[in-house]
Design an enzyme around this catalytic site. Structure first.
Site, PDB file in Angstrom:
ATOM      1  N   LYS A   1     -25.206  22.230   4.090  1.00 54.62           N
ATOM      2  CA  LYS A   1     -24.960  20.802   4.361  1.00 54.62           C
ATOM      3  C   LYS A   1     -23.888  20.479   3.424  1.00 54.62           C
ATOM      4  O   LYS A   1     -22.644  19.742   3.631  1.00 54.62           O
ATOM      5  CB  LYS A   1     -26.063  19.846   4.116  1.00 54.62           C
ATOM      6  CG  LYS A   1     -27.117  20.056   4.874  1.00 54.62           C
ATOM      7  CD  LYS A   1     -28.206  18.801   4.827  1.00 54.62           C
ATOM      8  CE  LYS A   1     -29.073  18.799   3.453  1.00 54.62           C
ATOM      9  NZ  LYS A   1     -29.934  19.851   3.301  1.00 54.62           N
TER      10      LYS A   1
ATOM     11  N   ARG B   1     -33.911  11.216   4.718  1.00 59.99           N
ATOM     12  CA  ARG B   1     -34.892  12.445   4.974  1.00 59.99           C
ATOM     13  C   ARG B   1     -36.408  12.139   5.269  1.00 59.99           C
ATOM     14  O   ARG B   1     -37.142  13.016   5.218  1.00 59.99           O
ATOM     15  CB  ARG B   1     -34.994  12.950   3.186  1.00 59.99           C
ATOM     16  CG  ARG B   1     -34.234  14.332   3.026  1.00 59.99           C
ATOM     17  CD  ARG B   1     -34.417  14.682   1.543  1.00 59.99           C
ATOM     18  NE  ARG B   1     -34.067  15.955   1.242  1.00 59.99           N
ATOM     19  CZ  ARG B   1     -32.764  16.475   0.791  1.00 59.99           C
ATOM     20  NH1 ARG B   1     -31.923  15.680   0.520  1.00 59.99           N
ATOM     21  NH2 ARG B   1     -32.812  17.846   0.500  1.00 59.99           N
TER      22      ARG B   1
ATOM     23  N   ARG C   1     -28.536  31.137  -4.485  1.00 60.42           N
ATOM     24  CA  ARG C   1     -27.714  30.124  -5.290  1.00 60.42           C
ATOM     25  C   ARG C   1     -28.409  29.710  -6.711  1.00 60.42           C
ATOM     26  O   ARG C   1     -27.772  29.476  -7.721  1.00 60.42           O
ATOM     27  CB  ARG C   1     -27.857  28.674  -4.386  1.00 60.42           C
ATOM     28  CG  ARG C   1     -27.375  27.622  -4.972  1.00 60.42           C
ATOM     29  CD  ARG C   1     -27.241  26.429  -4.045  1.00 60.42           C
ATOM     30  NE  ARG C   1     -28.628  25.672  -4.119  1.00 60.42           N
ATOM     31  CZ  ARG C   1     -28.822  24.600  -3.311  1.00 60.42           C
ATOM     32  NH1 ARG C   1     -28.055  24.459  -2.159  1.00 60.42           N
ATOM     33  NH2 ARG C   1     -29.884  24.161  -3.258  1.00 60.42           N
TER      34      ARG C   1
ATOM     35  N   ARG D   1     -30.179  24.926 -10.980  1.00 65.71           N
ATOM     36  CA  ARG D   1     -30.932  23.958 -10.464  1.00 65.71           C
ATOM     37  C   ARG D   1     -32.413  24.317 -10.664  1.00 65.71           C
ATOM     38  O   ARG D   1     -32.638  25.406 -10.174  1.00 65.71           O
ATOM     39  CB  ARG D   1     -30.478  23.671  -8.993  1.00 65.71           C
ATOM     40  CG  ARG D   1     -29.479  22.875  -8.543  1.00 65.71           C
ATOM     41  CD  ARG D   1     -29.082  22.839  -7.291  1.00 65.71           C
ATOM     42  NE  ARG D   1     -30.315  21.989  -6.548  1.00 65.71           N
ATOM     43  CZ  ARG D   1     -30.226  21.466  -5.443  1.00 65.71           C
ATOM     44  NH1 ARG D   1     -28.761  21.369  -4.809  1.00 65.71           N
ATOM     45  NH2 ARG D   1     -31.051  21.119  -4.675  1.00 65.71           N
TER      46      ARG D   1
ATOM     47  N   ARG E   1     -40.100  22.927  -0.951  1.00 63.26           N
ATOM     48  CA  ARG E   1     -39.027  21.905   0.044  1.00 63.26           C
ATOM     49  C   ARG E   1     -38.918  22.204   1.458  1.00 63.26           C
ATOM     50  O   ARG E   1     -38.726  21.492   2.112  1.00 63.26           O
ATOM     51  CB  ARG E   1     -37.790  22.347  -1.008  1.00 63.26           C
ATOM     52  CG  ARG E   1     -37.599  21.677  -2.259  1.00 63.26           C
ATOM     53  CD  ARG E   1     -36.694  22.281  -3.082  1.00 63.26           C
ATOM     54  NE  ARG E   1     -35.115  22.233  -2.700  1.00 63.26           N
ATOM     55  CZ  ARG E   1     -34.126  23.015  -2.963  1.00 63.26           C
ATOM     56  NH1 ARG E   1     -34.495  24.053  -3.850  1.00 63.26           N
ATOM     57  NH2 ARG E   1     -32.991  22.711  -2.675  1.00 63.26           N
TER      58      ARG E   1
HETATM   59  P1  AMP Z   1     -30.548  18.258  -2.048  1.00 60.30           P
HETATM   60  O1  AMP Z   1     -29.482  18.325  -3.102  1.00 60.30           O
HETATM   61  O2  AMP Z   1     -29.851  17.421  -1.023  1.00 60.30           O
HETATM   62  O3  AMP Z   1     -31.013  19.545  -1.724  1.00 60.30           O
HETATM   63  O4  AMP Z   1     -31.654  17.306  -2.931  1.00 60.30           O
HETATM   64  C1  AMP Z   1     -32.388  18.010  -3.999  1.00 60.30           C
HETATM   65  C2  AMP Z   1     -33.846  17.054  -4.288  1.00 60.30           C
HETATM   66  O5  AMP Z   1     -33.214  15.894  -4.484  1.00 60.30           O
HETATM   67  C3  AMP Z   1     -34.678  16.928  -2.906  1.00 60.30           C
HETATM   68  O6  AMP Z   1     -35.716  18.250  -3.087  1.00 60.30           O
HETATM   69  C4  AMP Z   1     -35.468  15.721  -3.248  1.00 60.30           C
HETATM   70  O7  AMP Z   1     -36.282  15.950  -4.432  1.00 60.30           O
HETATM   71  C5  AMP Z   1     -34.237  14.848  -3.946  1.00 60.30           C
HETATM   72  N1  AMP Z   1     -33.645  14.121  -2.977  1.00 60.30           N
HETATM   73  C6  AMP Z   1     -32.227  14.295  -2.372  1.00 60.30           C
HETATM   74  N2  AMP Z   1     -32.036  13.217  -1.277  1.00 60.30           N
HETATM   75  C7  AMP Z   1     -33.166  12.656  -1.354  1.00 60.30           C
HETATM   76  C8  AMP Z   1     -33.411  11.876  -0.137  1.00 60.30           C
HETATM   77  N3  AMP Z   1     -32.557  11.203   0.641  1.00 60.30           N
HETATM   78  N4  AMP Z   1     -34.918  11.137  -0.343  1.00 60.30           N
HETATM   79  C9  AMP Z   1     -35.695  11.660  -1.234  1.00 60.30           C
HETATM   80  N5  AMP Z   1     -35.465  12.652  -2.041  1.00 60.30           N
HETATM   81  C10 AMP Z   1     -34.452  13.125  -2.122  1.00 60.30           C
END
Ligand code: AMP
Length: 191
Positions: free
Chosen positions: A14, A89, A128, A134, A145
């Site tokens: 993404k 999400r 990654r 991270r 996840r």
């Molecule tokens: P990402 O960078 O999009 O993979 O997000 C990393 C983490 O941030 C996720 O595993 C969630 O813990 C949190 N997160 C990101 N976006 C959301 C969202 N829209 N709703 C809830 N948690 C989020």
């Protein structure tokens, strides 16, 4: 205005494809994951709360994320449109996004759903993790996840499919090959 949701499991590409979308269509990128990580870096109250969920691979509560997003969308009055990356999400977030955009008499125009098999997602995320630093790119959290994705996020595909704006994108191949599918889908909407 053109509003795109880029949708998919963790590791589906993404973020990478969002960069190419910004370059081609000049839209405002909103990545809730990036925003939450900056809050963690700044050690803000929001960051501390978010970290307690993110480090376990769980979702941050809807209200926290929706409020953060609403503040950004309301500030951006000359934007050509948004790329929502990692948001929504949950179904509740999807409904909140629809309601938010309706206030500006706009809508989600297209949901680009990147499809990548689980084994490849895990390989990509572990790789990654070697460079990203991270805290959630380790095997145990990755498995959580993915589970969270299937339980709470994947049902949004049905939600958008019913709205008629879901486009499935094959998420394997080179970055440029994948982007060709994306650009074809987006151009079909603009033209
Ligand atoms: P990402 O960078 O999009 O993979 O997000 C990393 C983490 O941030 C996720 O595993 C969630 O813990 C949190 N997160 C990101 N976006 C959301 C969202 N829209 N709703 C809830 N948690 C989020």
């Amino acid at each position: 205005m053109l509003n795109i949701v880029i949708f998919g499991a963790p590791g589906s590409g993404k973020g990478t494809q969002s960069e190419k979308l910004i370059e081609r269509y000049g839209l405002q990128h909103i990545s809730t994951g990036d925003l939450l990580r900056s809050e963690i870096k700044a050690n803000s109250e929001l960051g501390q709360l978010a970290d307690s969920y993110m480090s376990k691979g769980q979702l941050v509560p809807d209200k926290v994320v929706v409020d953060m997003l609403e503040a950004l969308v309301s500030k951006c009055n000359k934007c050509k449109g948004f790329i929502f990356d990692g948001f929504p999400r949950t179904i509740a977030q999807g409904e909140a996004l629809d309601a938010m955009l309706k206030k500006y008499t706009v809508k989600v125009d297209v949901v680009l759903s990147l499809k990548v098999p689980d084994e490849e997602l895990i390989t990509r995320l572990l790789k990654r993790g070697e460079v990203s630093g991270r805290s959630d790119d380790n095997r145990e959290t990755i498995v959580n996840r993915l589970q969270v994705y299937y339980d709470q996020t994947a049902p949004l595909k049905d939600y958008y499919s019913k709205q008629g704006n879901l486009v499935e994108i094959p998420g394997q191949g080179s970055i440029d090959e994948i982007f060709t599918h994306i650009a074809t889908a987006v151009d079909r909407i603009i033209n």
